[in-house]
Design an enzyme around this catalytic site. Structure first.
Site, PDB file in Angstrom:
ATOM      1  N   TYR A  22      14.281  31.247   2.205  1.00  0.00           N
ATOM      2  CA  TYR A  22      13.191  32.085   2.699  1.00  0.00           C
ATOM      3  C   TYR A  22      13.470  32.598   4.108  1.00  0.00           C
ATOM      4  O   TYR A  22      13.917  31.862   4.984  1.00  0.00           O
ATOM      5  CB  TYR A  22      11.877  31.306   2.692  1.00  0.00           C
ATOM      6  CG  TYR A  22      11.310  31.116   1.305  1.00  0.00           C
ATOM      7  CD1 TYR A  22      10.892  32.213   0.556  1.00  0.00           C
ATOM      8  CD2 TYR A  22      11.209  29.852   0.744  1.00  0.00           C
ATOM      9  CE1 TYR A  22      10.374  32.051  -0.719  1.00  0.00           C
ATOM     10  CE2 TYR A  22      10.692  29.669  -0.535  1.00  0.00           C
ATOM     11  CZ  TYR A  22      10.276  30.774  -1.263  1.00  0.00           C
ATOM     12  OH  TYR A  22       9.769  30.610  -2.529  1.00  0.00           O
ATOM     13  N   LYS A  75       0.839  -1.202   0.000  1.00  0.00           N
ATOM     14  CA  LYS A  75       0.000   0.000   0.000  1.00  0.00           C
ATOM     15  C   LYS A  75       0.872   1.249   0.000  1.00  0.00           C
ATOM     16  O   LYS A  75       2.086   1.172   0.225  1.00  0.00           O
ATOM     17  CB  LYS A  75      -0.926  -0.007   1.223  1.00  0.00           C
ATOM     18  CG  LYS A  75      -0.204  -0.060   2.557  1.00  0.00           C
ATOM     19  CD  LYS A  75      -1.180  -0.152   3.716  1.00  0.00           C
ATOM     20  CE  LYS A  75      -0.421  -0.185   5.044  1.00  0.00           C
ATOM     21  NZ  LYS A  75      -1.333  -0.119   6.198  1.00  0.00           N
TER      22      LYS A  75
END
Length: 365
Positions: A257, A32
């Protein structure tokens, strides 16, 4: 270009070690979440001859498995009835989560004139999904007697398997034992399964008919003690990138940033074209490490969506544009292993690997 390089030999060796450890029990290999981030099609294609079942979370994942392998596929999650006809036609195993699922499945099976393979998920204490423990025997009996269902399996899931001494493990095992006794009274052929990776490592006696070793197959071990043979299991993947630019800081300059990282005059920084937009953990910015030419370098500044920067100091080892960067190591003790990254970011290895998205190329080697 960012590449997750996966060792076929290590993957297959891990599974062989597990198979030897579990003895006669069947192996259901969970793939999965894109095989825990490793690439579902590649993983299935290179392991289908070693496992008995594959397991996924939903119908769409199941279809990706059946496209490349003929092994039985079990869907753990709820039944998406918009896909049920295709699931039945491909003999995908559904999980019955409630008593009411049985009648719905029977109606559809009658219309298609084709029986449905089913496993019943029993809630023995996880309290997430599954038939209530007190309603388990009634549900199992009803499914077993159905003319349109093939009751192939009955299973549950351990809530605290990562803590082998947790009392809930015993409570769930005792409950499941009573369910197994009832189920085997109906048919010895019904597959009973409870254990994930940490479950059967914590208590080998709970393998039952089948085990579901997910994270262990990909090479990640629990922190509690396990047998020496299991210690031979290794992580199967390394995440690699390239240096795309070298920047030299001037006095007073920073990077990224908000310029939270302020370097020194003449400090060199390497720009790596991977960021949180690729599923790499943003929390690593300004505290993670990467390996370039066998030297560990610290990340510098905030991670961006598409890139991160690392400090080379004065670049005494002459890092160049085009040099390979190892972002996730396959050596657990390294500062940039998935285990170490998980510790740094207060999460687990499952999270680190399964969030790597399709902007990263998977390559079996």
């Amino acid at each position: 270009m960012n590449i997750l390089k996966i060792s076929k030999q290590t993957l297959r060796n891990n599974i062989k070690i597990i198979r030897e450890y579990i003895g006669n029990a069947k192996m259901c290999f969970p793939v999965k979440a894109n095989a825990y981030g490793h690439g579902i099609e590649d993983i299935v294609e290179n392991t289908h001859d070693l496992v008995d079942f594959f397991a996924v979370a939903n119908s769409l994942e199941a279809f990706r498995v059946t496209a490349v392998a003929k092994n039985p596929v079990l869907v753990f999650g709820v039944i998406y009835y918009e896909y049920i006809e295709k699931m039945i036609s491909e003999n995908i195993r559904v999980s019955i989560q409630d008593y009411e699922d049985i009648e719905k499945l029977e109606q559809i099976a009658k219309e298609l004139d084709k029986k449905v393979y089913a496993h019943i998920n029993i809630n023995t204490g996880m309290n997430r999904m599954g038939v209530d423990y007190n309603d388990a025997c009634r549900t199992i009996q009803r499914a077993y007697e159905s003319d349109w269902l093939i009751l192939e399996g009955v299973y549950s899931h351990l809530a605290c398997a990562d803590n082998r001494d947790h009392p809930t493990n015993i409570k769930q095992k005792n409950r499941f034992d009573s369910i197994v006794k009832f189920t085997k009274g109906l048919s010895q052929d019904i597959i009973c399964h409870l254990s994930n990776s940490y479950g059967f490592l914590g208590q080998k006696g709970i393998c039952y008919d089948m085990v579901r070793p997910g994270i262990l197959s990909y090479g990640f071990l629990p922190e509690f003690y396990v047998d020496r043979v299991i210690r031979e299991i290794k992580p199967i993947a390394r995440l690699l990138s390239k240096v795309v630019k070298i920047i030299t800081l001037q006095e007073g300059e920073g990077v990224g940033y908000s310029l939270i990282y302020r370097g020194f005059e003449g400090e060199q920084l390497a720009v790596i074209p991977i960021g949180y937009g690729d599923g790499f953990p943003r929390e690593l910015g300004d505290r993670g490490f990467v390996n370039i030419n066998d030297v560990m370098y610290p990340m510098a500044g905030r991670m961006s969506m598409d890139s991160l920067t690392v400090s080379l100091g004065i670049n005494e080892y002459d890092v160049k544009v085009g040099d390979t960067v190892e972002l996730i190591s396959a050596i657990p003790r390294n500062r940039n292993s998935a285990f170490s990254i998980a510790k740094q970011t207060n999460t687990i290895e499952y999270d680190i690997m399964s969030t790597l998205n399709d902007r990263i190329i998977r390559k079996i080697i």
